[in-house]
Structures are given as C-alpha cells and as structure tokens.
Design an enzyme around this catalytic site. Structure first.
Site, PDB file in Angstrom:
ATOM      1  N   LYS A   1      -2.786  -8.668  -6.966  1.00 54.96           N
ATOM      2  CA  LYS A   1      -3.208  -9.706  -7.713  1.00 54.96           C
ATOM      3  C   LYS A   1      -4.479 -10.491  -7.402  1.00 54.96           C
ATOM      4  CE  LYS A   1      -1.406 -11.355 -11.620  1.00 54.96           C
ATOM      5  NZ  LYS A   1      -0.770 -10.650 -12.671  1.00 54.96           N
TER       6      LYS A   1
ATOM      7  N   HIS B   1       0.852  -1.162  -0.158  1.00 54.73           N
ATOM      8  CA  HIS B   1      -0.109  -0.057  -0.025  1.00 54.73           C
ATOM      9  C   HIS B   1       0.966   1.315   0.116  1.00 54.73           C
ATOM     10  CE1 HIS B   1      -3.314  -2.759   1.965  1.00 54.73           C
ATOM     11  NE2 HIS B   1      -3.327  -2.734   0.827  1.00 54.73           N
TER      12      HIS B   1
END
Ligand code: NAD
Length: 471
Positions: free
Chosen positions: A106, A64
């Site tokens: 992903k 992040h």
C-alpha cells in the site's frame, strides 16, 4: 476517530484470532504478520503560489511471498505509517482470499487532495513515483500500485507515464500500475470493479437461505433496504449496482453530513445535487441527519461502510440496526466492535473478501498489459460465427425462424467488459464458498472474517514453507 485505534493493531488482532486455527511454526506466523519493507519518503513541493511545502509519504510492501506486491495509493490528510502498514497487510490477506497471485502492499501520501490544484497533484504524483522507482519500489514484477481513496485513473496515468519515461524500452512498463484509463492501457470495468465486487459478494451471501434465516431476511437483494457511508468510487458503484439488483437506498453518509429517506433515495439525482452543492445535506425529500456517523445507526437490512477505517466502534456498535454489514471500506469495524456485533447476531461480510473486486480486476489489467492484447479480441468473431451456425442449425431442425433481435442476443460474442465482469463474478462467488466451507470445517465456531483470515494465512504459510526460507 482513527487516532483512538491503531489500525495495524486492529488488523493484527484479527490475524491472531485466526492464527490460533493455523498449524504452523509460531515464529513463521510472526513473520507473516510483519511488514517486509516500509519506505518513508519526504520531498518538497513548490506550490502554484511559489511557496514550498514538505510532502510526507509511505510505501509498504507487507509480504513478498508472492511477487509483484500490489496495493493502492491513498491521498488523504489522515495518512500515516501505521495506516499504510495496516492497509498493506489487508492487501496480502485479500489477495490470498480471492486467489490473486500477489503479495500485499500500500502507498499513502499525507495530503488533502482537495487543497491542491491539478498541476500540484501531478507534480506530487510524478515525484512520488520517481521516489518509488529510485528504491525499486515499483515495477511490473516488483510492486504495482493502483487507486485508493483520493486517487483514480488520472493519477494512475501519471504514475504509468513517469515510470515509462524512466524505463524507456521496457516492453511491459504499462503493467507497473493498474487502474489506468482504458485509453492508457487500462481494462474495461476497473473503475467500478470494487463496488461491483461488493454487490456480487453481497448477492452471493444473501442467496444462501440457511444464512439468511437467523437474520430473518429473505434471500436475494431485491427489496433489501440499505445505507451507504461514503459516496466515492466504492460507495457510489456499490449503491448503483445494489439499486440495479432491486435494493432500496434509504440512507447516505458523506464527509459533510448525512441524509435519510425510508422510501428510497434517487442516487443519480443525489450525485448531481452533491456535485452542485458540495454536500448531500439538503437533498430534497430526504431528512438531514445530525452527523455523518448517525447514518450508520439507521434502520436498514444492509449497511455498507465505504469511506474510512475505524468507523464502527464499541461506542456506536450497540446502536447499529443493520442485520448485515458489507465492508466496502478497508477496516471500517474495530476488532472489539466486530466481536460485539457478532454476539448480537449481525452477519459481517469482511473487507478482506468483500472489497477485493478492485484488486481482482487490477490483476486482469496487469495480465492484459503483459499479454499486450485486449480480452476478447482473438475470439469474439470466432464465437459469433459458431453461435450463428448453431442458430441456423436450430432453425433448420425446428423449421422456425428467430427474430433479428433474438438472433443478435443469441450470437453475441463477449467483449472485454463482459469477460472482466464474468471473471470478477466467478472470483467473488468461488471465494465466498471457500470461506463458508472453511467456517464449516471449523465447526461454525468462527465468523466469516476469521474463516477468511485462516484461509489467507494458510496460503501464505504454505507459500513460505514450499519456497523455503532464503538463507
Ligand atoms: P474515494 O476517495 O473515491 O471516496 C471516499 C468517499 O468517502 C468520499 O466520497 C468522501 O467524501 C467520503 N468520506 C470521507 N470521509 C468520510 C466520513 N467521515 N464520513 C462519510 N463519508 C466520508 O475512496 P474509495 O476509493 O471509494 O475508497 C473508500 C474505501 O474503500 C477505503 O477504505 C479504501 O481503502 C477502500 N477500497 C477502495 C478500493 C478502490 O478500488 N478504490 C478497493 C478496495 C478498498
């Protein structure tokens, strides 16, 4: 084969090798390496015949440090949590290497898409999207999926439509996913972007005489003999643009076997044959190979693995004859095999650089969705007018007249596809020079993968350090 190697461990081995060259707090490096959020989802699917099946799926946000996070959704029966974590981590490093301002993510759904009807695939995709939305794992500023193995524009359109219906009135909702059809907010050139990027990257690598010399290769792609593993989105487009650059396709490995022809394989005829027969084996004029993997060992200059991870292992690495490996797939070479190839002097252009064309053009699509205008729309006519005035000035200065054909070439304004391809080529060329410069700064003690990884880790670390650690 993928069960023998833990994919995330393989990625982390190359991380650790690179991290030794990064001046940062070891605990912070440990944080960079970890996956920030791992979300496992299972849900029931009612199949067309009325039976019920449990579908398992994952979405992993690896880092992040930049948001949104970004990464494809894979549909394959081999999908598992370890694989999705590894692929998410590769996305973080890839985005950093090519200066795309996203963290890595992903998704994966453990299904063989060939076993499901279109209606079933639509229900799976919409339910998966709903599950992501429920936990804030999707959104233009949060996490933006894209296609990967087994998915394409059709699935991305379902993702976008589901998200949009859950977020009525959200102005930027179309930017919740990329790889959409152009009619649904996609960008021209996204479908072929990864394959095109692979070829831009290989062209850049092969343009440097100093690097080609030890491989005993001439510069340029013209005349180079290459083999491709996997004729899917990445493999097909990479092969197509390689051929456009003058390279010769001498071997193909597919799901159900492989073929070889040292004189060259006609790609479009092969695609038509596979469409008809469901396999490449038996293609007229080409010799069948004993197995899919055998194609990797063919005599060639460039090998482009573009199918799965962990394909080049210590078992087959000693028999690989290619002088250069261009990693179209994510993680096709295990860490140990990579070290073996490097010792043998094989040049590997690593996945975290070479297959970044997809995420680069996804970034352009995301920007287009946020801008709500297609690239080139504002300036095309203006540029054409300016070029026309220039042409007229040249004609009056020289007293010569350009032909109509020459004039139309000289005064052409850029369309969306021209701008996308130009942005992609610039991204690939610039990133390659940055990786080479990093390798030189490390006194050529490391390979290109480690140099690229050092660059990537540095960028993530700087980001953490400059943002501060959230209390
Ligand atoms: P795809 O589903 O379009 O194609 C995969 C191809 O590989 C298919 O033709 C399949 O038949 C073939 N294949 C599967 N198993 C094989 C085997 N054992 N041997 C030989 N061929 C086999 O997938 P894709 O999108 O082209 O992705 C391929 C690789 O590229 C994956 O590693 C993916 O993560 C990576 N990648 C894809 C993108 C993208 O934009 N699609 C971007 C970056 C990286």
């Amino acid at each position: 084969m993928s069960t023998e190697y833990k994919f995330f461990d393989e990625v982390n081995k190359s991380f650790d090798r690179a991290a030794a060259f990064v001046d940062a707090d070891p605990t912070l490096l440990g944080q960079v390496k970890r996956c920030n959020s791992v979300y496992y989802i299972s849900f029931p699917l009612r199949r067309d015949d009325g039976s019920i099946e449990v579908i398992e799926s994952w979405r992993v946000e690896h880092s992040h440090h930049r948001q949104p996070t970004k990464g494809g959704i894979r549909y394959a029966k081999s999908v598992n949590g370890d694989e999705v974590m590894a692929l998410a981590a590769l996305m973080t490093y890839k985005c950093a290497v090519v200066n795309v301002p996203f963290g890595g993510a992903k998704g994966g759904v453990r299904i063989d898409p060939r076993r499901y009807s279109e209606g079933e695939l639509e229900r799976i995709t919409r339910r998966f999207t709903f599950e992501l939305w429920k936990k804030h794992f999707i959104g233009p500023a949060i996490d933006v999926p894209a296609p990967d193995m087994g998915t394409g524009p059709r699935e991305m359109a379902w993702v976008a439509d589901t998200y949009q219906s859950l977020n009525a009135g959200e102005l930027n909702a179309a930017a919740c996913v990329t790889g959409k059809p152009v009619t649904q907010g996609g960008v021209a050139g996204r479908t072929e972007a990864t394959g095109r990027g692979v070829v831009y990257g290989l062209a850049e690598a092969c343009s440097i005489a100093e690097d080609m010399k030890p491989l005993k290769l001439s510069t340029g792609l013209d005349g180079k003999r290459f083999v491709v593993q996997g004729l899917g989105n990445v493999g097909y487009h990479a092969a197509k643009y390689m051929i456009e650059m003058g390279a010769v396709l001498v071997g193909v490995s597919e799901f159900k076997g492989g073929i070889a022809n040292p004189d060259g394989i006609d790609l479009e005829r092969l695609m038509a044959y596979r469409e008809e027969q469901g396999t490449v084996v038996g293609f007229p004029g080409a010799a069948p190979l004993p197995s899919s993997l055998a194609a990797l060992e063919l005599e060639c200059d460039i090998l482009i693995p573009a199918a799965l991870e962990n394909q080049i292992t210590p078992e087959n690495a000693p028999r690989i004859k290619a002088k250069l490996i261009g990693e179209g797939a994510n993680g096709p070479t295990t860490d140990e095999a990579d070290q073996m190839l490097q010792r043998r002097g094989v040049l590997t252009i690593p996945d975290i650089y070479l297959n970044s064309g997809g995420v680069t053009v996804s970034y352009f699509e995301w920007l287009k969705n946020l801008q709500h205008v297609s690239f080139g729309r504002m300036e095309k006519r203006f540029d054409q007018g300016a070029y026309r005035r220039l042409v007229k000035a040249m004609e009056s200065a020289t007293g010569k007249q350009f032909s109509l054909q020459e004039e139309s070439i000289l005064t052409r304004g850029a369309e969306e596809l021209d701008l996308v391809n130009s942005g992609l080529e610039e991204t690939m060329a610039f990133a390659y020079q940055q990786i080479r410069n990093k390798r030189a700064a490390l006194e050529d003690k490391v390979d290109l993968r480690t140099a690229a990884m050092v660059l990537a880790i540095n960028k993530v670390v700087v980001s953490y350090e400059e943002l501060g650690i959230f209390p």
